[in-house]
Design an enzyme around this catalytic site. Structure first.
Site, short mmCIF file in Angstrom:
data_model
loop_
_atom_site.label_atom_id
_atom_site.label_comp_id
_atom_site.label_asym_id
_atom_site.label_seq_id
_atom_site.Cartn_x
_atom_site.Cartn_y
_atom_site.Cartn_z
N GLY A 103 51.04 34.80 36.34
CA GLY A 103 52.49 35.00 36.25
C GLY A 103 53.22 34.07 37.22
O GLY A 103 54.25 33.47 36.87
N ALA A 115 38.67 30.12 40.19
CA ALA A 115 37.29 30.08 40.67
C ALA A 115 36.49 31.09 39.88
O ALA A 115 36.59 32.30 40.11
CB ALA A 115 37.23 30.41 42.16
N TYR A 146 31.53 42.22 39.71
CA TYR A 146 31.91 40.82 39.95
C TYR A 146 31.86 40.03 38.64
O TYR A 146 32.81 39.33 38.28
CB TYR A 146 30.95 40.22 40.98
CG TYR A 146 31.26 38.81 41.41
CD1 TYR A 146 32.47 38.49 42.04
CD2 TYR A 146 30.33 37.78 41.22
CE1 TYR A 146 32.73 37.19 42.45
CE2 TYR A 146 30.58 36.49 41.65
CZ TYR A 146 31.78 36.20 42.25
OH TYR A 146 32.04 34.92 42.67
#
Ligand code: UDP
Length: 312
Positions: A103, A115, A146
């Site tokens: 945004g 990343a 993760y």
């Protein structure tokens, strides 16, 4: 007027090296970090002039007045023990945090590099891993927080690129090492180096037959900078394809540091990938990039950083 870049996770291992690199390239740098795994020590040498540090959790709304031309989105716990201890923060930063960053990139008309990670390939059934491979991830396993956060972040980034025309990039980062890794982050390289320097046992998990391929930090940062300055918007692997078993890694670090430590074997953590090696054909072709720091040179530089930490 200097161009301004925002680095989320800028007080972390890779993030702080990106801050250094951008300052050298004459950017003004805003580093945003809530320090849950990052550290002010990593940025104390640059806290002047064109460098601004903001303590902020990017899962909360980001209010920035500055014009920004580029965003390096590196905020996330990233070592297995960190994301095991911080599972909800890891999921939130990958999802809500990435949403806020996209945004922000949209209102600032900034380009953004996400990343991402080789963990999107999970415990891979294809070796080496090329970008086309969809992966083998256990979404409810210990690493799922993760892996799935990063997979969602990639999907969200591509959606903003395709639907909203954002100028986005996705780097799939393979195992990276160098100065400023935390001694206690649990990852193999800093753990083995500190064990060697303190003459403690070197803890190899399982039989040590699992493989990884280790990229030195300066090669990684150059690859990332080159990607955000390209026009390639699909995920791209950046890493060093020199593969070794974890037992070889332990032996190599013991030899390079001339340590007397013994290698001991401990239980293999759940869902620990058996093999990992990046296929970097695409990065070579598109960016003309490839790693050029040898494992020995990289480990020597990392050892001298850890020597400073351990004696001080
Ligand atoms: N590892 C190990 N001993 C340690 C830390 C890690 O044998 O003290 C192993 C781990 O099980 C994995 C590999 O080293 O197979 C790389 O682990 P790391 O945490 O560095 O990164 P990963 O690639 O698993 O995310």
């Amino acid at each position: 007027m200097k161009k301004t870049a925002l680095v989320t996770g800028g007080a972390g291992f890779i993030g702080s090296h990106i801050c250094d690199y951008l300052l050298e390239k004459q950017y003004r740098v805003i580093c945003m970090d809530n320090l849950i795994t990052g550290s002010l020590e990593n940025i104390e040498h640059i806290r002047t002039g064109d460098f601004i540090y903001l303590n902020h959790d990017i899962t909360e709304y980001i209010d920035l007045k500055d014009d920004i031309c580029s965003i390096f989105h590196f905020a996330s716990p990233a070592s297995p023990i960190d994301y095991l201890q911080l599972p909800i923060q890891t999921l939130k930063v990958g999802s809500l945090g990435t949403h806020n960053i996209l945004g922000l990139a949209k209102v600032k008309r900034a380009k953004m590099v996400l990343a991402s990670t080789s963990e999107v390939y999970g415990d891979p059934k294809i070796h080496p891993q090329a970008e086309e491979y969809w992966g083998n991830v256990n979404c409810v396993g210990p690493r799922g927080v993760y892996d799935e956060a990063k997979r969602f972040a990639e999907a969200l980034t591509m959606a903003y690129h395709r639907q909203q025309g954002l100028d986005t990039y996705i780097v799939r980062i393979f195992n990276t090492y160098g100065p400023r890794m935390r001694k206690d982050d649990g990852r193999a390289v800093p753990t083995f180096i500190s064990q060697c320097l303190e003459n403690r046992d070197i803890t190899v998990f399982g039989k040590g037959s699992q493989t990884r391929s280790f990229c030195y930090i300066s090669d990684m940062v150059e690859g990332i900078y080159s990607l955000i300055n390209s026009n390639y918007h699909l995920p791209l692997n950046i890493g060093n394809p020199e593969e070794m078993t974890i037992l070889q890694l332990a032996q190599n670090i013991k030899d390079i540091s001339k340590s007397k430590s013994n290698i001991v074997f401990q239980e293999l953590p759940a869902d620990d990938p058996l093999v990992r090696k990046p296929d970097i054909k695409r990065a070579r072709k598109l960016l003309g990039w490839e790693p050029n720091i040898s494992f020995k040179d990289g480990v020597e530089k990392t050892i001298s950083y850890f020597r400073g930490k351990i004696t001080s």
